[in-house]
Design an enzyme around this catalytic site. Structure first.
Site, PDB file in Angstrom:
ATOM      1  N   ASP A   1      -4.826 -24.308  -8.095  1.00  0.00           N
ATOM      2  CA  ASP A   1      -4.922 -25.752  -7.844  1.00  0.00           C
ATOM      3  C   ASP A   1      -3.931 -26.145  -6.741  1.00  0.00           C
ATOM      4  O   ASP A   1      -3.718 -25.380  -5.801  1.00  0.00           O
ATOM      5  CB  ASP A   1      -4.619 -26.496  -9.166  1.00  0.00           C
ATOM      6  CG  ASP A   1      -5.330 -27.828  -9.274  1.00  0.00           C
ATOM      7  OD1 ASP A   1      -5.010 -28.710  -8.463  1.00  0.00           O
ATOM      8  OD2 ASP A   1      -6.182 -27.977 -10.147  1.00  0.00           O
TER       9      ASP A   1
ATOM     10  N   ASP B   1       7.797 -31.339 -19.527  1.00  0.00           N
ATOM     11  CA  ASP B   1       6.864 -30.750 -20.483  1.00  0.00           C
ATOM     12  C   ASP B   1       6.308 -29.416 -19.997  1.00  0.00           C
ATOM     13  O   ASP B   1       5.405 -28.849 -20.631  1.00  0.00           O
ATOM     14  CB  ASP B   1       5.712 -31.726 -20.755  1.00  0.00           C
ATOM     15  CG  ASP B   1       5.480 -31.935 -22.248  1.00  0.00           C
ATOM     16  OD1 ASP B   1       6.269 -31.396 -23.041  1.00  0.00           O
ATOM     17  OD2 ASP B   1       4.512 -32.621 -22.608  1.00  0.00           O
TER      18      ASP B   1
ATOM     19  N   HIS C   1      -2.261 -32.991  -8.864  1.00  0.00           N
ATOM     20  CA  HIS C   1      -3.437 -32.581  -9.638  1.00  0.00           C
ATOM     21  C   HIS C   1      -3.159 -31.353 -10.502  1.00  0.00           C
ATOM     22  O   HIS C   1      -3.485 -31.318 -11.698  1.00  0.00           O
ATOM     23  CB  HIS C   1      -4.588 -32.309  -8.669  1.00  0.00           C
ATOM     24  CG  HIS C   1      -5.914 -32.118  -9.321  1.00  0.00           C
ATOM     25  ND1 HIS C   1      -6.392 -30.879  -9.659  1.00  0.00           N
ATOM     26  CD2 HIS C   1      -6.855 -33.009  -9.703  1.00  0.00           C
ATOM     27  CE1 HIS C   1      -7.587 -31.019 -10.222  1.00  0.00           C
ATOM     28  NE2 HIS C   1      -7.897 -32.304 -10.250  1.00  0.00           N
TER      29      HIS C   1
ATOM     30  N   ASN D   1       7.486 -30.311 -29.353  1.00  0.00           N
ATOM     31  CA  ASN D   1       8.893 -30.410 -28.958  1.00  0.00           C
ATOM     32  C   ASN D   1       9.358 -31.860 -28.939  1.00  0.00           C
ATOM     33  O   ASN D   1      10.445 -32.157 -28.465  1.00  0.00           O
ATOM     34  CB  ASN D   1       9.103 -29.769 -27.578  1.00  0.00           C
ATOM     35  CG  ASN D   1       8.270 -30.424 -26.491  1.00  0.00           C
ATOM     36  OD1 ASN D   1       7.300 -31.124 -26.792  1.00  0.00           O
ATOM     37  ND2 ASN D   1       8.626 -30.198 -25.244  1.00  0.00           N
TER      38      ASN D   1
ATOM     39  N   ASN E   1     -17.884 -34.124  -9.894  1.00  0.00           N
ATOM     40  CA  ASN E   1     -17.713 -35.523 -10.316  1.00  0.00           C
ATOM     41  C   ASN E   1     -18.620 -36.503  -9.582  1.00  0.00           C
ATOM     42  O   ASN E   1     -18.291 -37.674  -9.444  1.00  0.00           O
ATOM     43  CB  ASN E   1     -16.258 -35.955 -10.088  1.00  0.00           C
ATOM     44  CG  ASN E   1     -15.275 -35.103 -10.844  1.00  0.00           C
ATOM     45  OD1 ASN E   1     -15.592 -34.582 -11.919  1.00  0.00           O
ATOM     46  ND2 ASN E   1     -14.089 -34.934 -10.300  1.00  0.00           N
TER      47      ASN E   1
ATOM     48  N   ALA F   1     -18.581 -23.215 -10.086  1.00  0.00           N
ATOM     49  CA  ALA F   1     -19.112 -23.294 -11.453  1.00  0.00           C
ATOM     50  C   ALA F   1     -20.576 -22.859 -11.507  1.00  0.00           C
ATOM     51  O   ALA F   1     -21.057 -22.397 -12.547  1.00  0.00           O
ATOM     52  CB  ALA F   1     -18.955 -24.716 -11.982  1.00  0.00           C
TER      53      ALA F   1
ATOM     54  N   TYR G   1     -21.890 -20.359 -10.261  1.00  0.00           N
ATOM     55  CA  TYR G   1     -22.066 -18.899 -10.387  1.00  0.00           C
ATOM     56  C   TYR G   1     -22.152 -18.575 -11.881  1.00  0.00           C
ATOM     57  O   TYR G   1     -21.173 -18.222 -12.544  1.00  0.00           O
ATOM     58  CB  TYR G   1     -20.914 -18.146  -9.719  1.00  0.00           C
ATOM     59  CG  TYR G   1     -20.824 -18.421  -8.233  1.00  0.00           C
ATOM     60  CD1 TYR G   1     -21.951 -18.323  -7.413  1.00  0.00           C
ATOM     61  CD2 TYR G   1     -19.615 -18.772  -7.648  1.00  0.00           C
ATOM     62  CE1 TYR G   1     -21.869 -18.595  -6.054  1.00  0.00           C
ATOM     63  CE2 TYR G   1     -19.524 -19.030  -6.293  1.00  0.00           C
ATOM     64  CZ  TYR G   1     -20.657 -18.948  -5.505  1.00  0.00           C
ATOM     65  OH  TYR G   1     -20.572 -19.211  -4.171  1.00  0.00           O
TER      66      TYR G   1
ATOM     67  N   ASP H   1     -22.388 -24.942 -18.854  1.00  0.00           N
ATOM     68  CA  ASP H   1     -22.237 -24.212 -20.122  1.00  0.00           C
ATOM     69  C   ASP H   1     -21.808 -25.113 -21.275  1.00  0.00           C
ATOM     70  O   ASP H   1     -22.404 -25.098 -22.342  1.00  0.00           O
ATOM     71  CB  ASP H   1     -21.215 -23.083 -19.950  1.00  0.00           C
ATOM     72  CG  ASP H   1     -21.732 -21.990 -19.036  1.00  0.00           C
ATOM     73  OD1 ASP H   1     -22.849 -21.510 -19.286  1.00  0.00           O
ATOM     74  OD2 ASP H   1     -21.029 -21.630 -18.083  1.00  0.00           O
TER      75      ASP H   1
END
Lengths: 436, 251
Positions: free
Chosen positions: A176, A185, A209, A223, A301, A311, A313, A340
């Site tokens: 990314d 975090d 992102h 935590n 999107n 995706a 593939y 999927d």
């Protein structure tokens, strides 16, 4: 290609402030930490089963009261349960009293009043109550609008965590924009990665992102800080292939995927989509699949009837669309035969990083997009591989699909182009199938 | 230490039996005795490499035939039917989709061989050795696996064998019944095999079953009912909680 991200900073819009406003809004709103139970049973209480007692007071108690007057604070019949409840005085040895009671003719059995707890893992992270994707109780998700979802429209994470909360041996590669490696975090979760944009080892996020994606997949969990990750224990490998505008080349992406595979990642989260088919992306996804590493990619999107690349593939990638808090397909989530599964991708929480305020490492945002649905699936796969590291990529892909909930069966029963096999279900994915 | 004790028990039993046979040189004769056995057993065991504790609930009924070859030696065979299940859930967690046996009951044939010997007797006491091997044939069961959008099948097989060696001292001072007590050696070995096929998703897994503890006491009574019938009731505990009723008919 511009990264297709719909990133909405809810609190910023609502309050006219930066992401820090999210912190202010939620820091003090209901930490779901469960206090520890004092013991495994109610202190000083015994529950008596008897055949003949149907009301209180009863003559049967006379004998026991006479014999143990100094030990018993109260004894009465509870008509709701049909049992007699005995409350002992402080300091009385309950086990001794229980054995003595068992000798009474009118007593069939005597039990402690044990505690039971919910059969699910509830993390202490203070934003967990707002993470409907993990556990949807129908709670308000967007306070400024009052938007809420449908109870149960979630990935059954808290029930899946009963089986595992993951393992540090599993690494999720976040291919990314990089990751804010010092975010509160994420700080202890990140392992070495690579920057294929600058050809360096500096994987610091410069767009935001990748940080959101990483936190959804595997933020530090339980935590008391921020949000809960889908896989509590997995490590995050930042692989930066998108620049500070969310743009990346197929060449860099292909190299990033291969890097992740070669460095022992078993699951790769992709946070981008492309409109063009190319052997560069296809070969990289095939390389991952053949090395038992599963690439999880967003469907896109645009709301189009076309699943984006990589995706699309179908053989090598798990294509993920976005659902909302009511288990409906997000209107902008691309669909098609290669889709999927779906996972929540509407108003979901992630760790925020704004390169303009690099010292702010305690922010969180609510975001929309199929690339934010993907890390729920990646986290689920990391959980699965923590339990079953020997599974092949094909087996993992099948399991994720086969265990999903067919949430749109009323309108499109069976696997369909809109939501694939359905919304993922961690309880079914990680838990056993019962053979009676 | 445990292995040594087992070895000692076994070796001493065999030695006593052999020496007794050599010394007494009793006259040989052959008689046949049919028998009926009903038994209920709770056997603490461990499953798999991780040795997960569980309890095998095993009950069987058999018809048998004992052949008394020598005064001190009887051989027998038995065959019958058994029911078994595990008290706690058994997870086949290495399959792609974990399967859980939740008190699933298996049933099938059981075969056994036994050797009984009374190598020593003095006054009102007799030393008896009873060795029995039971083999529970592969019991197979199949279930449909119904997932939201796909279906398949799961099958599980359960087979095991159980060796029991009792070395008891019997008191025959009462004319009827005789009572006995002594140590018992138990040995359970078995295997649970599971497989699943859900469209393209297939897998197999086996779990070894082994007895957690080997030694325990056994005690019982033998009661003669008239000239032809004999009834034996015996119970054991600790390593195997068991109650067994044997009825024999003497021609």
């Amino acid at each position: 290609m511009k990264s297709k991200i719909i990133l909405l900073v809810m609190a910023a819009l609502a309050l006219g402030a930066g992401p820090a406003a999210v912190e202010v809004g939620f820091y003090h709103s209901g930490n779901p930490c469960r206090s520890a139970l004092p013991a495994d049973h109610v202190n000083g209480q015994l529950i008596i089963k008897s055949a003949g007692i149907t009301a209180s007071p009863a003559g049967n108690y006379t004998g026991i009261l006479a014999a143990h007057a100094s030990e018993i604070r109260d004894i009465h019949f509870d008509s709701r349960s049909g049992y007699t409840i005995l409350q002992a005085q402080e300091g009385v040895d309950l086990e001794v009293l229980r054995r003595q009671l068992l000798k009474e003719k009118w007593v069939t059995d005597v039990s402690y009043n044990y505690f039971a707890t919910m059969s699910e893992q509830i993390p202490s992270d203070y934003l967990f109550d707002y993470q409907y994707a993990l556990k949807n109780t129908g709670q308000v998700i967007v306070p400024s609008t009052g938007y809420s979802g449908t109870s149960g429209a979630d990935i059954k994470a808290s029930e899946g965590w009963d089986w595992t909360v993951g393992s540090e041996t599993q690494t999720i590669a976040v291919v990314d924009t990089g990751v804010a490696i010092t975010h509160e975090d994420l700080i202890d979760k990140v392992v070495d990665g690579y920057n294929f944009v600058a050809d360096s080892t500096d994987v610091q996020d410069d767009e935001g992102h990748g940080t959101i994606v990483a936190s959804i997949a595997a933020a530090e969990t339980n935590n008391g800080v921020g949000l809960a990750g889908t896989c509590w224990k997995a490590k995050i490998m930042p692989v930066k292939v998108l620049d500070n505008e969310g743009l990346g080349t197929y060449l860099a992406i292909g190299a990033g995927i291969k890097y992740a595979v070669d460095n022992d990642a078993r699951v790769i989260t992709l946070g981008f989509t492309g409109t063009k088919d190319s052997f560069i992306l296809r070969d990289a996804c095939q390389y991952a699949f053949e090395n038992n590493c599963l690439v999880v990619a967003p469907s896109g999107n645009d709301g189009d009837a076309a699943v984006s690349y990589p995706a699309a593939y179908d053989e090598y990638c798990l294509a993920v669309g976005a659902s909302d808090a009511k288990d409906q397909r997000a209107s902008w989530s691309n669909y098609g035969p290669q889709l999927d599964v779906v996972a929540p991708g509407v108003w979901v929480y992630g760790a925020a990083y704004d390169p303009d305020t690099p010292t702010d490492l305690r922010s969180y945002v609510q975001v929309n997009g199929t690339s934010f649905a993907v890390p729920y699936v990646s986290g689920a796969i990391a959980l699965l591989l923590s339990l079953k590291p020997d599974l092949t990529a094909l087996q993992v892909m099948d399991l994720v699909k086969f265990t999903a909930d067919d949430v749109n069966q009323a309108t499109n029963p069976g696997p369909d182009v809109y939501m694939g096999y359905g919304r993922i279900n961690l309880k079914r994915l990680l838990g056993p199938f019962i053979l009676n | 230490m445990k292995k040594f004790l087992l070895f000692l028990l076994l070796a001493s039993s065999l030695a006593v039996s052999f020496l007794s046979a050599q010394e007494e040189k009793r006259a040989s004769r052959i008689t046949f005795t049919p028998s009926l056995t009903l038994s209920y057993n709770l056997i603490d065991c461990t499953l798999g490499e991780d040795k997960v504790e569980n309890r095998l609930v095993f009950q069987y009924g058999t018809l048998g035939l004992d052949v008394e070859l020598l005064d001190f030696l009887t051989l027998g065979v038995k065959a019958g039917y058994n029911l078994s299940h595990f008290h706690d859930p058994v997870d086949l967690a290495e399959l792609p989709l974990t399967l859980r046996l939740d008190q699933s009951k298996f049933q099938g044939l059981v075969f056994g061989l036994l050797i009984k010997s009374e190598p020593l007797s003095f006054r009102n006491f007799a030393v008896k050795i009873n060795a029995e091997g039971l083999y529970v044939m592969e019991n197979s069961k199949q279930w449909p696996v119904e997932l939201p959008l796909v279906s398949g099948t799961a099958s599980v097989k359960n087979r095991f064998w159980l060796l029991t060696l009792d070395l008891v001292l019997e008191f025959q001072g009462f004319s009827n019944p005789a009572i006995f007590v002594g140590p018992r050696l138990n040995l359970l070995r078995g295997k649970i095999s599971g497989s699943e096929a859900i469209e393209s998703l297939t897998g197999e897994q086996s779990l070894k079953v082994a007895q957690a503890n080997l030694l325990g006491p056994v005690a019982g009574i033998t009661y003669e009912l008239g000239d032809n019938w004999e009834l034996t009731l015996k119970a054991s505990y600790l390593s195997r909680l068991a109650a067994t009723l044997e009825i024999l008919y003497f021609f």
